[in-house]
Design a protein around this motif. Structure first.
Motif, PDB file in Angstrom:
ATOM      1  N   GLU A  46       0.842  -1.194   0.000  1.00 22.94           N
ATOM      2  CA  GLU A  46       0.000   0.000   0.000  1.00 22.94           C
ATOM      3  C   GLU A  46       0.877   1.244   0.000  1.00 22.94           C
ATOM      4  O   GLU A  46       1.881   1.304   0.709  1.00 22.94           O
ATOM      5  CB  GLU A  46      -0.905   0.020   1.227  1.00 22.94           C
ATOM      6  CG  GLU A  46      -1.940  -1.080   1.253  1.00 22.94           C
ATOM      7  CD  GLU A  46      -2.867  -0.963   2.454  1.00 22.94           C
ATOM      8  OE1 GLU A  46      -2.923   0.132   3.037  1.00 22.94           O
ATOM      9  OE2 GLU A  46      -3.519  -1.972   2.792  1.00 22.94           O
ATOM     10  N   SER A  47       0.488   2.237  -0.772  1.00 23.03           N
ATOM     11  CA  SER A  47       1.162   3.522  -0.757  1.00 23.03           C
ATOM     12  C   SER A  47       0.434   4.449   0.217  1.00 23.03           C
ATOM     13  O   SER A  47      -0.319   3.993   1.086  1.00 23.03           O
ATOM     14  CB  SER A  47       1.202   4.118  -2.163  1.00 23.03           C
ATOM     15  OG  SER A  47       2.022   5.261  -2.198  1.00 23.03           O
ATOM     16  N   ALA A  48       0.639   5.747   0.092  1.00 22.08           N
ATOM     17  CA  ALA A  48       0.032   6.725   0.993  1.00 22.08           C
ATOM     18  C   ALA A  48      -0.077   8.052   0.259  1.00 22.08           C
ATOM     19  O   ALA A  48       0.509   8.223  -0.810  1.00 22.08           O
ATOM     20  CB  ALA A  48       0.885   6.876   2.254  1.00 22.08           C
ATOM     21  N   PRO A  49      -0.805   9.021   0.818  1.00 23.89           N
ATOM     22  CA  PRO A  49      -0.881  10.336   0.169  1.00 23.89           C
ATOM     23  C   PRO A  49       0.473  11.031   0.070  1.00 23.89           C
ATOM     24  O   PRO A  49       0.659  11.936  -0.730  1.00 23.89           O
ATOM     25  CB  PRO A  49      -1.835  11.123   1.074  1.00 23.89           C
ATOM     26  CG  PRO A  49      -2.680  10.073   1.717  1.00 23.89           C
ATOM     27  CD  PRO A  49      -1.757   8.917   1.942  1.00 23.89           C
ATOM     28  N   SER A  50       1.441  10.597   0.887  1.00 21.48           N
ATOM     29  CA  SER A  50       2.800  11.141   0.839  1.00 21.48           C
ATOM     30  C   SER A  50       3.778   9.974   0.817  1.00 21.48           C
ATOM     31  O   SER A  50       3.409   8.835   1.116  1.00 21.48           O
ATOM     32  CB  SER A  50       3.059  12.040   2.049  1.00 21.48           C
ATOM     33  OG  SER A  50       4.332  12.650   1.972  1.00 21.48           O
ATOM     34  N   HIS A  51       5.030  10.255   0.475  1.00 23.19           N
ATOM     35  CA  HIS A  51       6.073   9.220   0.424  1.00 23.19           C
ATOM     36  C   HIS A  51       5.706   8.114  -0.564  1.00 23.19           C
ATOM     37  O   HIS A  51       5.852   6.931  -0.285  1.00 23.19           O
ATOM     38  CB  HIS A  51       6.335   8.620   1.814  1.00 23.19           C
ATOM     39  CG  HIS A  51       6.750   9.618   2.841  1.00 23.19           C
ATOM     40  ND1 HIS A  51       7.334   9.259   4.027  1.00 23.19           N
ATOM     41  CD2 HIS A  51       6.673  10.972   2.867  1.00 23.19           C
ATOM     42  CE1 HIS A  51       7.597  10.340   4.749  1.00 23.19           C
ATOM     43  NE2 HIS A  51       7.192  11.388   4.049  1.00 23.19           N
ATOM     44  N   GLN A  52       5.263   8.524  -1.734  1.00 24.19           N
ATOM     45  CA  GLN A  52       4.860   7.583  -2.773  1.00 24.19           C
ATOM     46  C   GLN A  52       6.055   7.199  -3.643  1.00 24.19           C
ATOM     47  O   GLN A  52       7.203   7.499  -3.334  1.00 24.19           O
ATOM     48  CB  GLN A  52       3.777   8.217  -3.639  1.00 24.19           C
ATOM     49  CG  GLN A  52       2.514   8.586  -2.898  1.00 24.19           C
ATOM     50  CD  GLN A  52       1.511   9.299  -3.783  1.00 24.19           C
ATOM     51  OE1 GLN A  52       1.809   9.672  -4.922  1.00 24.19           O
ATOM     52  NE2 GLN A  52       0.307   9.503  -3.274  1.00 24.19           N
ATOM     53  N   ILE A  53       5.764   6.548  -4.756  1.00 23.78           N
ATOM     54  CA  ILE A  53       6.778   6.278  -5.765  1.00 23.78           C
ATOM     55  C   ILE A  53       7.307   7.607  -6.304  1.00 23.78           C
ATOM     56  O   ILE A  53       6.581   8.602  -6.377  1.00 23.78           O
ATOM     57  CB  ILE A  53       6.182   5.405  -6.893  1.00 23.78           C
ATOM     58  CG1 ILE A  53       7.280   4.819  -7.782  1.00 23.78           C
ATOM     59  CG2 ILE A  53       5.130   6.175  -7.692  1.00 23.78           C
ATOM     60  CD1 ILE A  53       6.768   3.744  -8.738  1.00 23.78           C
ATOM     61  N   GLY A  54       8.598   7.628  -6.641  1.00 17.66           N
ATOM     62  CA  GLY A  54       9.224   8.869  -7.085  1.00 17.66           C
ATOM     63  C   GLY A  54       9.761   8.764  -8.496  1.00 17.66           C
ATOM     64  O   GLY A  54       9.157   8.117  -9.351  1.00 17.66           O
TER      65      GLY A  54
END
Length: 210
Positions: A46-54
Protein backbone atom coordinates in the motif's frame (compact mmCIF):
# COMPACT_ATOMS: atom_id res chain seq x y z
CA UNK A 1 9.70 4.36 -24.43
CA UNK A 2 8.42 6.94 -21.97
CA UNK A 3 8.13 5.78 -18.35
CA UNK A 4 5.69 7.36 -15.90
CA UNK A 5 5.52 6.69 -12.16
CA UNK A 6 2.31 7.36 -10.23
CA UNK A 7 0.06 6.28 -7.37
CA UNK A 8 -3.52 5.23 -8.05
CA UNK A 9 -6.69 4.44 -6.13
CA UNK A 10 -7.08 0.67 -5.87
CA UNK A 11 -10.40 0.45 -4.09
CA UNK A 12 -9.81 1.49 -0.50
CA UNK A 13 -6.01 1.90 -0.77
CA UNK A 14 -3.39 3.71 -2.82
CA UNK A 15 -0.81 1.71 -4.72
CA UNK A 16 2.29 2.68 -6.67
CA UNK A 17 2.81 1.83 -10.31
CA UNK A 18 4.86 2.40 -13.45
CA UNK A 19 3.49 2.56 -16.97
CA UNK A 20 5.66 2.39 -20.08
CA UNK A 21 4.30 4.20 -23.10
CA UNK A 22 5.64 3.24 -26.52
CA UNK A 23 5.96 5.50 -29.52
CA UNK A 24 7.56 5.45 -32.94
CA UNK A 25 10.67 7.68 -33.01
CA UNK A 26 10.39 10.93 -34.98
CA UNK A 27 6.64 10.51 -35.36
CA UNK A 28 4.09 12.85 -33.77
CA UNK A 29 1.04 11.23 -32.23
CA UNK A 30 -1.48 12.01 -29.50
CA UNK A 31 -1.89 8.29 -28.78
CA UNK A 32 0.89 5.88 -27.78
CA UNK A 33 1.66 2.98 -30.06
CA UNK A 34 1.38 0.75 -27.01
CA UNK A 35 1.62 0.73 -23.24
CA UNK A 36 2.68 -1.69 -20.53
CA UNK A 37 1.89 -1.37 -16.83
CA UNK A 38 4.10 -2.84 -14.12
CA UNK A 39 1.21 -3.28 -11.69
CA UNK A 40 2.25 -6.69 -10.38
CA UNK A 41 5.61 -5.39 -9.16
CA UNK A 42 3.92 -3.06 -6.65
CA UNK A 43 0.68 -4.95 -5.98
CA UNK A 44 1.67 -6.26 -2.53
CA UNK A 45 2.33 -2.82 -0.97
CA UNK A 46 0.00 0.00 0.00
CA UNK A 47 1.16 3.52 -0.76
CA UNK A 48 0.03 6.72 0.99
CA UNK A 49 -0.88 10.34 0.17
CA UNK A 50 2.80 11.14 0.84
CA UNK A 51 6.07 9.22 0.42
CA UNK A 52 4.86 7.58 -2.77
CA UNK A 53 6.78 6.28 -5.77
CA UNK A 54 9.22 8.87 -7.09
CA UNK A 55 11.45 9.40 -10.11
CA UNK A 56 12.73 6.72 -12.45
CA UNK A 57 15.59 6.61 -14.91
CA UNK A 58 16.81 4.28 -17.63
CA UNK A 59 20.51 3.43 -17.43
CA UNK A 60 21.71 1.10 -20.17
CA UNK A 61 19.46 -1.97 -20.14
CA UNK A 62 17.85 -1.23 -16.79
CA UNK A 63 15.20 0.97 -15.23
CA UNK A 64 15.87 2.32 -11.73
CA UNK A 65 12.87 3.45 -9.67
CA UNK A 66 12.81 5.21 -6.30
CA UNK A 67 9.96 4.43 -3.89
CA UNK A 68 9.12 6.20 -0.62
CA UNK A 69 8.23 4.33 2.54
CA UNK A 70 4.50 4.98 2.11
CA UNK A 71 4.44 6.44 5.64
CA UNK A 72 5.06 2.87 6.88
CA UNK A 73 8.67 3.13 7.96
CA UNK A 74 8.79 -0.43 9.30
CA UNK A 75 8.81 -1.72 5.69
CA UNK A 76 11.77 0.41 4.64
CA UNK A 77 14.25 -2.23 5.84
CA UNK A 78 12.11 -5.25 4.87
CA UNK A 79 13.52 -6.79 1.70
CA UNK A 80 10.18 -8.34 0.70
CA UNK A 81 8.58 -4.91 0.22
CA UNK A 82 9.02 -2.27 -2.47
CA UNK A 83 8.58 0.55 0.09
CA UNK A 84 11.58 2.70 1.04
CA UNK A 85 13.69 1.25 -1.77
CA UNK A 86 15.61 1.84 -4.95
CA UNK A 87 14.42 -0.82 -7.40
CA UNK A 88 16.14 -2.11 -10.52
CA UNK A 89 14.36 -3.92 -13.32
CA UNK A 90 14.49 -4.47 -17.05
CA UNK A 91 12.71 -1.97 -19.29
CA UNK A 92 9.99 -4.64 -19.57
CA UNK A 93 9.44 -4.59 -15.79
CA UNK A 94 11.10 -7.94 -15.12
CA UNK A 95 13.56 -8.73 -12.29
CA UNK A 96 17.29 -8.88 -13.06
CA UNK A 97 19.04 -12.12 -12.01
CA UNK A 98 22.19 -10.40 -10.69
CA UNK A 99 20.24 -8.08 -8.39
CA UNK A 100 21.47 -8.37 -4.77
CA UNK A 101 18.32 -10.02 -3.35
CA UNK A 102 17.13 -11.86 -6.46
CA UNK A 103 14.86 -14.82 -5.70
CA UNK A 104 13.44 -15.87 -9.06
CA UNK A 105 11.72 -14.42 -12.11
CA UNK A 106 8.32 -13.98 -10.45
CA UNK A 107 7.37 -10.27 -10.85
CA UNK A 108 5.21 -10.53 -7.70
CA UNK A 109 8.28 -11.04 -5.45
CA UNK A 110 9.59 -7.59 -4.43
CA UNK A 111 12.97 -8.84 -3.18
CA UNK A 112 14.06 -9.66 -6.73
CA UNK A 113 13.81 -5.95 -7.62
CA UNK A 114 15.50 -4.40 -4.58
CA UNK A 115 18.75 -2.59 -5.35
CA UNK A 116 19.05 -0.65 -2.06
CA UNK A 117 16.80 -0.30 1.00
CA UNK A 118 16.27 1.70 4.18
CA UNK A 119 15.13 4.97 2.55
CA UNK A 120 12.40 7.35 3.65
CA UNK A 121 11.36 9.58 0.77
CA UNK A 122 13.88 9.47 -2.10
CA UNK A 123 12.68 12.42 -4.16
CA UNK A 124 15.88 12.73 -6.21
CA UNK A 125 17.38 10.02 -8.45
CA UNK A 126 20.22 10.23 -10.96
CA UNK A 127 22.23 7.46 -12.58
CA UNK A 128 25.75 8.12 -13.88
CA UNK A 129 27.60 5.34 -15.73
CA UNK A 130 25.80 2.63 -13.79
CA UNK A 131 26.14 4.37 -10.41
CA UNK A 132 22.94 5.45 -8.65
CA UNK A 133 22.73 8.71 -6.68
CA UNK A 134 19.78 9.62 -4.46
CA UNK A 135 18.49 12.59 -2.48
CA UNK A 136 16.46 11.26 0.45
CA UNK A 137 14.19 13.53 2.51
CA UNK A 138 13.97 13.07 6.26
CA UNK A 139 11.79 14.74 8.88
CA UNK A 140 14.50 17.14 10.11
CA UNK A 141 17.55 16.08 8.04
CA UNK A 142 18.04 15.32 4.36
CA UNK A 143 20.82 13.28 2.79
CA UNK A 144 22.58 12.83 -0.53
CA UNK A 145 24.00 9.36 -1.09
CA UNK A 146 25.20 6.82 -3.60
CA UNK A 147 22.79 3.88 -3.56
CA UNK A 148 25.08 0.87 -3.70
CA UNK A 149 23.81 -2.60 -4.52
CA UNK A 150 22.54 -4.47 -1.47
CA UNK A 151 23.14 -1.61 0.99
CA UNK A 152 20.72 -0.80 3.82
CA UNK A 153 20.45 2.95 4.50
CA UNK A 154 18.86 2.24 7.88
CA UNK A 155 15.84 4.57 8.02
CA UNK A 156 14.03 3.72 11.26
CA UNK A 157 12.32 7.00 12.15
CA UNK A 158 15.28 8.65 13.88
CA UNK A 159 17.50 11.58 12.88
CA UNK A 160 20.51 9.31 13.32
CA UNK A 161 19.19 6.85 10.75
CA UNK A 162 18.38 9.44 8.08
CA UNK A 163 22.01 10.57 8.24
CA UNK A 164 23.43 7.06 7.89
CA UNK A 165 25.69 6.06 4.99
CA UNK A 166 25.35 9.50 3.39
CA UNK A 167 27.88 11.39 1.28
CA UNK A 168 26.27 14.63 2.45
CA UNK A 169 23.81 15.51 5.24
CA UNK A 170 21.69 18.66 5.03
CA UNK A 171 20.61 20.04 8.40
CA UNK A 172 18.01 21.31 8.91
CA UNK A 173 15.93 19.61 6.24
CA UNK A 174 15.49 21.70 3.09
CA UNK A 175 13.19 19.33 1.18
CA UNK A 176 15.25 18.15 -1.80
CA UNK A 177 12.77 17.58 -4.63
CA UNK A 178 15.02 17.01 -7.64
CA UNK A 179 18.55 15.90 -8.41
CA UNK A 180 20.62 16.27 -11.55
CA UNK A 181 24.26 16.22 -12.64
CA UNK A 182 25.98 18.69 -14.90
CA UNK A 183 27.83 16.58 -17.50
CA UNK A 184 31.55 16.81 -18.15
CA UNK A 185 31.26 17.92 -21.78
CA UNK A 186 28.68 20.67 -21.28
CA UNK A 187 29.49 24.36 -21.76
CA UNK A 188 26.42 26.21 -20.46
CA UNK A 189 27.92 26.87 -17.00
CA UNK A 190 31.52 27.70 -16.03
CA UNK A 191 34.01 24.83 -16.05
CA UNK A 192 34.11 24.46 -12.25
CA UNK A 193 30.50 23.22 -12.29
CA UNK A 194 31.17 20.30 -14.62
CA UNK A 195 30.65 16.84 -13.09
CA UNK A 196 28.78 18.51 -10.19
CA UNK A 197 25.44 17.47 -8.74
CA UNK A 198 22.66 20.02 -8.34
CA UNK A 199 19.89 19.58 -5.78
CA UNK A 200 16.65 21.52 -6.16
CA UNK A 201 15.07 22.53 -2.85
CA UNK A 202 11.61 23.36 -1.57
CA UNK A 203 11.45 26.72 0.17
CA UNK A 204 8.35 27.27 2.28
CA UNK A 205 7.56 30.70 3.71
CA UNK A 206 4.71 31.82 5.90
CA UNK A 207 3.14 35.24 6.14
CA UNK A 208 0.73 36.57 8.73
CA UNK A 209 -1.90 38.96 7.37
CA UNK A 210 -3.88 41.06 9.78
Amino acid sequence: YVFVTFAYDDGDVLRNNVVRFETKPRTFSIEPAGQTTFTQVFASDESAPSHQIGPCQVDGEYLFVSVGDGEKLIFSQVVDSTLGKILRMTVDGQPVPDSPFYTDGDPAKPSSYVWAMGLRNPFGLKTVDGRVFVADNGPTLDRFLEARAGTNYLWDGSDWSIGSNAELVLMPSVGVVQLDRYPAGASLFPEQYRRSFFLALVVISFATIS
